[in-house]
Each structure stands twice: as structure tokens, then as C-alpha cells.
Design a protein around this motif. Structure first.
Motif, PDB file in Angstrom:
ATOM      1  N   ARG A 207      28.301  75.597 -25.250  1.00  0.00           N
ATOM      2  CA  ARG A 207      29.150  74.514 -24.721  1.00  0.00           C
ATOM      3  C   ARG A 207      28.284  73.405 -24.126  1.00  0.00           C
ATOM      4  N   PHE A 208      27.217  73.794 -23.434  1.00  0.00           N
ATOM      5  CA  PHE A 208      26.333  72.809 -22.836  1.00  0.00           C
ATOM      6  C   PHE A 208      25.681  71.937 -23.907  1.00  0.00           C
ATOM      7  N   GLU A 209      25.266  72.565 -25.011  1.00  0.00           N
ATOM      8  CA  GLU A 209      24.655  71.803 -26.100  1.00  0.00           C
ATOM      9  C   GLU A 209      25.636  70.793 -26.690  1.00  0.00           C
ATOM     10  N   GLN A 210      26.908  71.181 -26.784  1.00  0.00           N
ATOM     11  CA  GLN A 210      27.922  70.265 -27.309  1.00  0.00           C
ATOM     12  C   GLN A 210      28.097  69.052 -26.389  1.00  0.00           C
ATOM     13  N   ASP A 211      27.995  69.302 -25.086  1.00  0.00           N
ATOM     14  CA  ASP A 211      28.177  68.212 -24.123  1.00  0.00           C
ATOM     15  C   ASP A 211      26.885  67.443 -23.866  1.00  0.00           C
ATOM     16  N   HIS A 212      25.759  67.984 -24.341  1.00  0.00           N
ATOM     17  CA  HIS A 212      24.455  67.430 -23.969  1.00  0.00           C
ATOM     18  C   HIS A 212      24.309  65.965 -24.361  1.00  0.00           C
TER      19      HIS A 212
END
Length: 473
Positions: A207-212
Motif C-alpha cells: 500500500r505504501f508503494e502505491q501511495d509513494h
């Protein structure tokens, strides 16, 4: 005379002072787990997982087994432990967790994240001390930096205890904020004050990578315009590499394989082996992706006090109420984005237009009384050097604009910043000593320098009203 560490300290300190002066803004701190380890004995990621393994009876093998079995993939190990904590919590471990975790409104990973928060909640100074006089002196120097903002991947609340006036912004709250203000602590991997936000397992990191990319888009202007120092990270840390990769893509500093130095980004690394005869490397090349390197400034030290003092040269924000400033910005954004479109307020646009065109009247809208009418100064000299760079389409920001100023100085003996003139004024500032502002004429002149076109320099100096300059600042 051979180089030594005292000379290294002097040169680094002067370099930081030069960067702060050119940027005319406060530095940003980017803080990792090494910071918490140094000042509070906090664990790194591996050590935290090892602590979690000891606390959960269903983790029935040594932590080293999981490292071997999952090839030291700590995100994967975090996922395995997430499942084991859930099973334990719904069985014999139930008394160890809050009752509302079992009402079906929480995700199944809440149990391990709660355990993380329990392990870190007491992290901080003991009886006001960070462990020694040396470390206490370092923190005292750190507080005087008056950082514009702090960004951290740590879950603990150590930074908030050091900067108590700063606002905590956690995880996706950063993405939802309509603006970024001064005096904020960005907890990009979550915080123990809200365990659900903690990034610990594969699903969290996905999820963090998607929001990064959205996070980077919000923070990159900070990284380009402000001096930035990484504290508590290794140079090969994935968090640093991701940020620097985005910086590289934004400023495109790779030129035919020769990687130019990013002038405003530093990494602070601890070296216990430094002696008076040492002269550490001043720069570091970091591989941030396939065939992608970036060169930043390196600072090596065994004691960090002198480094923090160097970054404290930007001045103090003690006389600025950051809470009031954030509240003012928040209300302004709400007014423009919400209240006006929804017709919740009645606006006299004629009066407002008059105020906008008058610096003194506009200031009074915000409860600010100016010493003199600075409107002509503000309107005529509206650019910081970074704004000049944007107007000229310079990819490396103010550093490239400074190079054009240097060309004028070296070729035509015209030091634009040495006096008040049609191109530039210097405004006294309690934070940085002086703020340099530039006019449209400066942009036009520097554009001709950039394009190799003929130009004429108006060298006449101006006698600007000091009160107006003070008010403009």
C-alpha cells in the motif's frame, strides 16, 4: 600542510552556511531508526522483529531461523508474525490486547501493530537526559536548528518530544492535507499513537508503494528548495534510495554519465574511528536504481553536536508562533477551497482587490501591521532565487540560477547581489540574516545570459526605503 579533521569541520560548516544563505529557508530533517538508537536505545527494524518474536509464544523458533527461511526479507517475516500474532490474540493471548480489537472493526494486523506500539511507547529521554552529557548537548544543538519540517520513517514519538510545537502528520494524512506548512513532523511509516497506521508487513509496504508517488509529489518541492539532511540512515538504506531516485528524476542531474553534485542534500554518518588527522570524504555517490547514481554531500562525525550547530546557522524560529501560522494557512485554504465555492461567506471583492494591491492593507486582513507600505517592493521583487530558476526553466533549481549570477560577476564584474538595484534587493531577516529577492528585470537579464544573447546591464544602485524593505520581509 596536511589536511585534518578540524579543517574538515570548518569547511563543512562553511559549506552548510553557504547553502542555507542561498536557500534563504530553514533546513529539513529526514530521520531514520539510527537516530532513535543513538538517543533512546531504540531498535532497528531487525531488532524490533526479534523483540516481537520473543513476545509471541506462537513464534516457536529462534529469530535467526526466520531470517534464513525467508532470505532476510523482513517484510515477509513481518507478514508471518502478523498471522501468528492474530492466532495468539484470538486464543490464549486475548487478555494482552484491548477488548475492542475483537469487535470486528479492526483489521487482523492490529495485534502485531499494537505490540509494536507497546514496545516503543516508553522510548525517549530518561529523567530529561538522552543518556550522557555529550548526547544531551547534541539534542540541545538539534533543537536550535528550528527545522522547517521533520520527516521520519520511525514509529516512535521521539521527534515530537524534541520539537513539541510541531504538528504530527501520520501516514495518509499527508496525502489528504491540502497544503504543507511549517513546523510539521511527517510520520510516513505510521506512528505508535495510531497503531493501525504502522507499516510492518508485506501488505502495508504494498500500500505504501502505491501511495509513494503521491507522497513524493507532495514532498519533492521540499527536497529541491530546502537544505536537507538525512540523520540515522545508512547510505544504502532503501528509504534514502527511493527519495533520491525521485529527486534524480525531478532534477535530471545525470549528464552523460557524469553525476553532478546535488548541492543541498547531505547525509550524516557516524564514524567512531575519526581522529584529528582524519579528513573524511565530502561527497558520496549512491546507486538508487538500475544504471542510476546520484551524488550528494557526506558528513562523517563521531560527535554530532558541531554538525547540528552548522545547520542551526539558519537562525531560530523562536519568535514565530508556528501553531498560529498553521491555523492561518488552514483557514485561508478552507476559505478558498470550500467556504467561497459553497457561498458560506459574503465577500466585498472591491475591498479585497484593493487590499491585495496594497501590502499594508493586505497585512491588516491577517492582523499584521506593517512599518511602511511595502507593496512596490513586493510587487517589483517577487522572486526568490528558486523562483527565478522556475521562471527560467532551470532543472537544478536555484543552484543553476546562481551559476548565471556567477557568470555576470566573473564576465562583467557585476555582482547583482552586492547592492540594491533594478534586478535585486536584500531584505534583513532575523532567521537568515538577509533574504535576496529578484525582479522581472533580473529574470529577463539572466535569460539572455542563459541563451547566450546580447544584453546591457543597468548598474545604477537604488536607495530603497529601509522600513518598506523590513515590512516586505
Amino acid at each position: 600542510m596536511p589536511l585534518n579533521y578540524s579543517q574538515y569541520q570548518e569547511e563543512v560548516t562553511q559549506d552548510v552556511a553557504d547553502v542555507l544563505k542561498l536557500a534563504s529557508c530553514q533546513p529539513i530533517l529526514f530521520v531514520g531508526s539510527g537516530f532513535a538508537k543513538r538517543y533512546a536505545g531504540g531498535p532497528n527494524w531487525r531488532e524490533l522483529l526479534a523483540l516481537l518474536a520473543k513476545d509471541c509464544p506462537l513464534v516457536d523458533k529462534d529469530f535467526a531461523y526466520y531470517e534464513q527461511a525467508y532470505s532476510y526479507d523482513y517484510k515477509k517475516i513481518g507478514s508471518i508474525f502478523t498471522d501468528l500474532y492474530r492466532e495468539w490474540a484470538w486464543g490464549k493471548g486475548r487478555p494482552r490486547f484491548p477488548a475492542d480489537f475483537f469487535n470486528g472493526q479492526y483489521k487482523s494486523d492490529i495485534f502485531i501493530k499494537y505490540a509494536v506500539s507497546e514496545n516503543l511507547k516508553s522510548l525517549g529521554p530518561k529523567k530529561g537526559s538522552y543518556g550522557s552529557e555529550v548526547l544531551d548537548a547534541e539534542i540541545a544543538a538539534l533543537k536550535k536548528i528550528s527545522a522547517h519540517s521533520v520527516i521520519t520513517t520511525n514509529y516512535d514519538t521521539l521527534m515530537e518530544s524534541i520539537f513539541p510545537q510541531y504538528e504530527r502528520v501520520i501516514g495518509q494524512q499527508i496525502l489528504r492535507k491540502p497544503y504543507l506548512a511549517i513546523g510539521e513532523v511527517f510520520k510516513i511509516h505510521g506512528c505508535i499513537t495510531d497503531p493501525q497506521t504502522i507499516v510492518i508487513n508485506e501488505a502495508d509496504y504494498s500500500r505504501f508503494e502505491q501511495d509513494h508517488k503521491y507522497l513524493s509529489a507532495k514532498l519533492l518541492t521540499y527536497f529541491v528548495e530546502h537544505p536537507l539532511i538525512f540523520i540515522g540512515y545508512r547510505a544504502d538504506d532503501p528509504s534514502i534510495k527511493k527519495i533520491l531516485y525521485d529527486v534524480d528524476r525531478m532534477v535530471r542531474i545525470d549528464i552523460k554519465g557524469d553525476y553532478e553534485l546535488v548541492p543541498n542534500i547531505y547525509i550524516l554518518e557516524r564514524d567512531q574511528n575519526i581522529t584529528e588527522g582524519s579528513y573524511p570524504a565530502r561527497e558520496k555517490v549512491i546507486s538508487v536504481g538500475a544504471d542510476t547514481n546520484i551524488r550528494i554531500k557526506n558528513i562523517s562525525a563521531s560527535s554530532f553536536e558541531w554538525v547540528y550547530k552548522a545547520f542551526g546557522q539558519a537562525g531560530s524560529l523562536e519568535k514565530i508562533d508556528t501553531k498560529l501560522l498553521r491555523a492561518l494557512m488552514a483557514r485561508s485554504v478552507e476559505l478558498v477551497r470550500s467556504s467561497i465555492p459553497k457561498k458560506h461567506v459574503e465577500i466585498d471583492f472591491q475591498t479585497l482587490e484593493h487590499a491585495v494591491n496594497s501590502g499594508e492593507e493586505f497585512a491588516k486582513l491577517f492582523g499584521v501591521t506593517s512599518l511602511s507600505d511595502p507593496s512596490k517592493v513586493n510587487l517589483s521583487y517577487k522572486y526568490l532565487l528558486s523562483g527565478v530558476a522556475v521562471a527560467l526553466g532551470l532543472k537544478k533549481g536555484w543552484n543553476d540560477a546562481q551559476k548565471l549570477l556567477n557568470i555576470l560577476k566573473n564576465t562583467d564584474s557585476f555582482d547583482m547581489k552586492a547592492s540594491d538595484n533594478k534586478y535585486h534587493i536584500s531584505i534583513p531577516s532575523s532567521k537568515t540574516g538577509v533574504i535576496h529577492r529578484y525582479s522581472e528585470a533580473a529574470v529577463d537579464l539572466l535569460r539572455k545570459v542563459k541563451n547566450g544573447e546580447a544584453y546591457i546591464i543597468d548598474r545604477q544602485e537604488l536607495d530603497l526605503n529601509e522600513a518598506a524593505k523590513a515590512a516586505a520581509s
